[in-house]
Design an enzyme around this catalytic site. Structure first.
Site, PDB file in Angstrom:
ATOM      1  N   TYR A 142       0.820  -1.221   0.000  1.00  0.00           N
ATOM      2  CA  TYR A 142       0.000   0.000   0.000  1.00  0.00           C
ATOM      3  C   TYR A 142       0.851   1.266   0.000  1.00  0.00           C
ATOM      4  O   TYR A 142       0.359   2.345  -0.329  1.00  0.00           O
ATOM      5  CB  TYR A 142      -0.930   0.034   1.221  1.00  0.00           C
ATOM      6  CG  TYR A 142      -1.972  -1.057   1.220  1.00  0.00           C
ATOM      7  CD1 TYR A 142      -2.342  -1.701   0.048  1.00  0.00           C
ATOM      8  CD2 TYR A 142      -2.583  -1.460   2.393  1.00  0.00           C
ATOM      9  CE1 TYR A 142      -3.282  -2.708   0.044  1.00  0.00           C
ATOM     10  CE2 TYR A 142      -3.542  -2.470   2.403  1.00  0.00           C
ATOM     11  CZ  TYR A 142      -3.874  -3.090   1.218  1.00  0.00           C
ATOM     12  OH  TYR A 142      -4.810  -4.092   1.222  1.00  0.00           O
ATOM     13  N   LYS A 189       3.753 -15.344   3.150  1.00  0.00           N
ATOM     14  CA  LYS A 189       3.730 -16.128   1.911  1.00  0.00           C
ATOM     15  C   LYS A 189       5.195 -16.393   1.556  1.00  0.00           C
ATOM     16  O   LYS A 189       5.683 -16.030   0.481  1.00  0.00           O
ATOM     17  CB  LYS A 189       2.979 -15.324   0.828  1.00  0.00           C
ATOM     18  CG  LYS A 189       2.690 -16.075  -0.437  1.00  0.00           C
ATOM     19  CD  LYS A 189       1.610 -17.130  -0.301  1.00  0.00           C
ATOM     20  CE  LYS A 189       1.465 -17.901  -1.602  1.00  0.00           C
ATOM     21  NZ  LYS A 189       0.577 -19.079  -1.454  1.00  0.00           N
ATOM     22  N   ASP A 221      -2.664 -18.242   2.464  1.00  0.00           N
ATOM     23  CA  ASP A 221      -3.797 -18.955   1.851  1.00  0.00           C
ATOM     24  C   ASP A 221      -4.348 -19.995   2.832  1.00  0.00           C
ATOM     25  O   ASP A 221      -5.564 -20.150   2.981  1.00  0.00           O
ATOM     26  CB  ASP A 221      -3.418 -19.587   0.511  1.00  0.00           C
ATOM     27  CG  ASP A 221      -2.008 -20.141   0.473  1.00  0.00           C
ATOM     28  OD1 ASP A 221      -1.249 -19.936   1.440  1.00  0.00           O
ATOM     29  OD2 ASP A 221      -1.649 -20.808  -0.519  1.00  0.00           O
ATOM     30  N   ASP A 245      -5.241  -6.885   5.941  1.00  0.00           N
ATOM     31  CA  ASP A 245      -6.452  -6.204   5.482  1.00  0.00           C
ATOM     32  C   ASP A 245      -7.525  -7.252   5.174  1.00  0.00           C
ATOM     33  O   ASP A 245      -8.683  -7.158   5.600  1.00  0.00           O
ATOM     34  CB  ASP A 245      -6.093  -5.394   4.218  1.00  0.00           C
ATOM     35  CG  ASP A 245      -7.160  -4.397   3.846  1.00  0.00           C
ATOM     36  OD1 ASP A 245      -8.197  -4.349   4.532  1.00  0.00           O
ATOM     37  OD2 ASP A 245      -6.972  -3.666   2.853  1.00  0.00           O
ATOM     38  N   ASP A 249     -10.871  -8.604   7.736  1.00  0.00           N
ATOM     39  CA  ASP A 249     -12.267  -8.511   7.293  1.00  0.00           C
ATOM     40  C   ASP A 249     -12.926  -9.887   7.332  1.00  0.00           C
ATOM     41  O   ASP A 249     -14.106 -10.017   7.648  1.00  0.00           O
ATOM     42  CB  ASP A 249     -12.362  -7.913   5.880  1.00  0.00           C
ATOM     43  CG  ASP A 249     -12.536  -6.396   5.935  1.00  0.00           C
ATOM     44  OD1 ASP A 249     -12.117  -5.800   6.937  1.00  0.00           O
ATOM     45  OD2 ASP A 249     -13.097  -5.819   4.975  1.00  0.00           O
TER      46      ASP A 249
END
Ligand code: NAD
Length: 355
Positions: A142, A189, A221, A245, A249
């Site tokens: 970001y 990851k 994942d 992020d 959620d």
């Protein structure tokens, strides 16, 4: 204790929910003999309307001089036409960066009274779910360089992390795990990304300093899958900005209601930024029907993490629990047989239960 708190109601339902949280904090101050002063400032669309920018230097300075900052939510259709650099959300990003809050805490618990709102099968949530997701907030893709080819048909976004950025976040995670159930899961990851390999090496190095914490490593994942299959296995989860992020959620969906969920953003000191995880809900603004509990519970996190007032924080959490036990619900969490109440009434009910 004397504490100075800046409030940033923001836009649409923001002022309605902040008013309830301030009411509850005022009640805590009265019951426990503290003195809290509140300095209300504008952020987001409200600031664009008043000053032409979503965050002024004066507001940022006031936030950096306060003991803590309590925010509602920003943005909405009124400012959709504003150019990208001046959008309400830019004000929030600049505020997080300007306050140096690099760790975003998102507790994920299922209130037993609202377990029917959880989309998971009852047997999956039989074991209590109490997860603290710690998301790095000021680095990662970001904040990396971006580019677009001249023909506009290709684009890049750079993911970048430094060891220092990982370490300061991970240390908060280890400290939190020590105070909770002693388990920390680091999500990355590392089978693909160099940033993730740096992330994992850094956490592995720090783990030696926290022998009392049981550390596990999980690819993002798999973590997304495990949160749905067996959420009770997690205590503290630490992860980068992008993965956090998405996972936070996902955890909010597990908890069942957007309106119930608080968050805290912390830096290296005790000053923090506290806000509910939902947006400004333009579709219900001005009708006194928003759920203020996410904001009120953010107030509890403020007392715990910025002011060190653990008993007072627990008093708010218990009051919320009592109100739910008594069957009071705002429209978003209403179910047959319960008593529907307004946003203001919900604030009153919680405040009067602070003992
Ligand atoms: P939203 O979270 O505002 O609303 C999604 C849905 O949830 C809506 O139906 C809304 O009515 C409901 N909802 C949200 N909070 C609620 C509450 N407290 N009580 C009852 N119902 C509630 O998301 P959105 O509609 O995608 O975004 C609206 C605006 O908010 C956009 O401008 C977005 O950019 C902004 N936003 C701001 C923040 C923030 O300030 N941190 C976060 C997310 C979105």
């Amino acid at each position: 204790m004397n504490a100075h708190i800046v409030t940033l109601p923001g836009d649409y339902i923001g002022p309605e929910i902040i008013a309830q949280a301030v009411k509850v904090l005022d009640r805590v101050a009265a019951v426990y003999g503290h003195s809290f002063t509140f300095d209300e400032r504008k952020l987001g669309g409200a600031s664009i309307d008043a000053f032409g920018v979503p965050l002024t230097d004066e507001t940022l300075a006031a936030c950096n001089a306060a003991d803590a900052v309590l925010m509602g939510s920003v943005g909405g259709p009124k400012w959709d036409g504003v150019e990208a650099a001046r959008r309400p959300e830019k004000g929030l990003l600049a505020l997080r960066k300007g306050m140096g809050v690099f760790a975003n805490l998102r507790p994920c618990t299922i209130h037993p009274q609202l377990s029917s709102a959880c989309p998971l099968r009852p047997d999956i949530i039989e074991q209590p779910i109490d997860i603290m997701i710690l998301r790095e907030l000021t680095g990662d893709i970001y904040f990396g360089k971006r580019s677009r080819s001249e023909d506009r048909k290709a684009a890049t976004d750079e993911m970048a992390y430094s060891e220092m950025e990982v370490e300061r976040l991970a240390r908060i995670g280890f400290e939190m795990a020590k105070k909770r159930r002693g388990r920390l899961c680091s999500v990355d990851k590392a089978n693909v990304l160099e940033c993730s390999r740096l992330w994992r090496e850094t956490v592995q190095r720090l783990a030696a300093e926290y022998p009392e914490v049981e550390v596990s490593y999980m690819y993002v994942d798999n973590a997304a899958m495990q949160l749905i299959l067996r959420p009770s296995q997690f205590d503290v989860m630490i992860t980068g900005n992008l993965f956090g992020d998405i996972l936070s959620d996902e955890s909010a969906a597990i908890a069942g209601s957007l309106g119930m969920m608080p968050s805290a953003s912390l830096g290296s000191g005790t000053r923090g930024l506290y806000e509910p995880i939902h947006g400004s809900a333009p579709d219900i603004a001005g009708r006194d029907i928003a759920n203020p509990l996410g904001t009120i519970l953010s107030g509890a996190l403020l007392l715990r993490h910025s002011l060190g007032l653990e008993a007072e924080a627990k008093a708010i959490e218990s009051a919320v629990s009592d109100v739910l036990d008594a069957g009071f619900r705002t429209a978003d969490i209403f179910a047959e047989g319960m008593t529907k109440v307004s946003c203001t009434k919900m604030g009153d009910l919680v405040a009067e239960r602070i003992k």
